[in-house]
Design an enzyme around this catalytic site. Structure first.
Site, PDB file in Angstrom:
ATOM      1  CD  GLU A  37      46.903  56.942  62.523  1.00 64.06           C
ATOM      2  OE1 GLU A  37      47.880  56.491  61.926  1.00 64.06           O
ATOM      3  OE2 GLU A  37      45.729  56.641  62.240  1.00 64.06           O
ATOM      4  CG  ASP A  41      41.411  54.894  58.437  1.00 67.51           C
ATOM      5  OD1 ASP A  41      41.771  56.038  58.778  1.00 67.51           O
ATOM      6  OD2 ASP A  41      42.213  53.983  58.140  1.00 67.51           O
ATOM      7  CB  CYS A  66      45.871  50.414  53.528  1.00 70.87           C
ATOM      8  SG  CYS A  66      47.112  51.717  53.314  1.00 70.87           S
ATOM      9  CE1 TYR A  94      51.036  51.760  54.218  1.00 69.09           C
ATOM     10  CE2 TYR A  94      52.367  52.275  56.148  1.00 69.09           C
ATOM     11  CZ  TYR A  94      51.341  52.589  55.285  1.00 69.09           C
ATOM     12  OH  TYR A  94      50.615  53.738  55.485  1.00 69.09           O
ATOM     13  CG  ASP A  99      48.819  46.775  40.635  1.00 66.31           C
ATOM     14  OD1 ASP A  99      48.246  47.433  41.519  1.00 66.31           O
ATOM     15  OD2 ASP A  99      49.627  47.269  39.819  1.00 66.31           O
ATOM     16  CG  HIS A 136      48.873  51.125  41.531  1.00 65.48           C
ATOM     17  ND1 HIS A 136      49.319  50.205  40.597  1.00 65.48           N
ATOM     18  CD2 HIS A 136      49.398  52.324  41.169  1.00 65.48           C
ATOM     19  CE1 HIS A 136      50.068  50.832  39.697  1.00 65.48           C
ATOM     20  NE2 HIS A 136      50.133  52.107  40.016  1.00 65.48           N
ATOM     21  CG  HIS A 153      42.014  53.481  61.604  1.00 69.91           C
ATOM     22  ND1 HIS A 153      42.727  54.597  61.980  1.00 69.91           N
ATOM     23  CD2 HIS A 153      40.704  53.773  61.847  1.00 69.91           C
ATOM     24  CE1 HIS A 153      41.888  55.525  62.424  1.00 69.91           C
ATOM     25  NE2 HIS A 153      40.657  55.053  62.347  1.00 69.91           N
ATOM     26  CD  GLU A 174      45.240  57.166  56.185  1.00 67.63           C
ATOM     27  OE1 GLU A 174      45.006  57.078  54.951  1.00 67.63           O
ATOM     28  OE2 GLU A 174      46.291  56.765  56.708  1.00 67.63           O
TER      29      GLU A 174
END
Length: 233
Positions: A37, A41, A66, A94, A99, A136, A153, A174
């Site tokens: 990439e 991060d 994240c 992912y 929340d 979120h 990462h 990031e």
């Protein structure tokens, strides 16, 4: 394009110093390989991240918060993968977003709400019912074997938790260059990502330790040995 290849090794901090800062509850800046990439991060332990630290992270990052965690943790908290067929170029795993299910949580997007969700993901007594779905904060399922198995990462965050004796959940995002203001216009000029020596300069500006995933791998292999294979995805 600036990359870690052009940065003297002396510009980075020793991995034991990075681990100690992380153990102290500080942010660290971690760069990946320039052929991957080529980004950095902000990483911090989830168990103690504060509202104020979350506000800093959101301000200086992409804002997509994240939370890398171990495969065992995703199973225990009933966090399935977000999609059945992952088309992410790097295979970033992912899970469904969350929340905190807590009286103080409002919409879930504030620095308070996201810091709370991250701390709860790391809490020893956390249960699936302690979270709203979707939310979120975006948990990421790390691969077993840490940075020796995958140079990402996600794994760097979980590896730092392990090396620092923290609960196995990190918080990452990031680091971006948000560009310059354009007078009288609701736009910013030349936005992008921070790369290479720009990331080192960012770390020095804020008094943060900075390292590369490559150096982290070397440290773990030196102290704990190599795995049979070393992934690059």
């Amino acid at each position: 394009m600036p990359s870690t290849d052009s940065i003297p090794k002396s510009n980075f901090d020793a991995i034991p110093d990075v681990i100690q800062a992380f153990k102290n509850g500080e942010f660290v800046v971690v760069l990946d390989d320039p052929s991957r990439e080529n980004e950095a991060d902000l990483i911090i332990a989830a168990e103690s991240v504060t509202t104020e630290q979350m506000a800093f992270m959101v301000r200086h990052s992409s804002g997509l918060i994240c939370a890398p965690l171990t495969p065992e943790r995703t199973t225990a908290l009933d966090l399935p993968q977000m999609v059945t067929h992952n088309a992410d170029p790097r295979g970033t795993a992912y899970t469904v977003s969350v929340d905190a299910e807590h009286p103080s949580t409002t919409t879930g997007i504030s620095a308070h709400d996201r810091a709370l969700a991250c701390r709860m993901l790391a809490a020893p007594d956390a249960q699936p019912s302690h979270f709203r779905r979707p939310g979120h904060v975006f948990p990421l399922r790390a691969v077993a074997g840490g940075v020796r198995a995958r140079r990402g990462h996600t794994e760097a965050g979980v590896e730092l938790c392990r090396l620092a004796g923290k609960r196995p959940v990190a918080v990452i995002s990031e680091i971006v260059d948000d560009g310059q203001e354009v007078e009288g216009r609701a736009v910013r000029a030349a936005p992008g990502m921070l790369r290479g020596d720009e990331c080192v300069a960012f770390a020095r500006r804020w008094g943060l330790k900075v390292c590369t995933i490559e150096d982290m791998i070397a440290h773990v292999e030196k102290t704990e040995g190599k795995l049979e294979t070393n992934g690059s995805g």
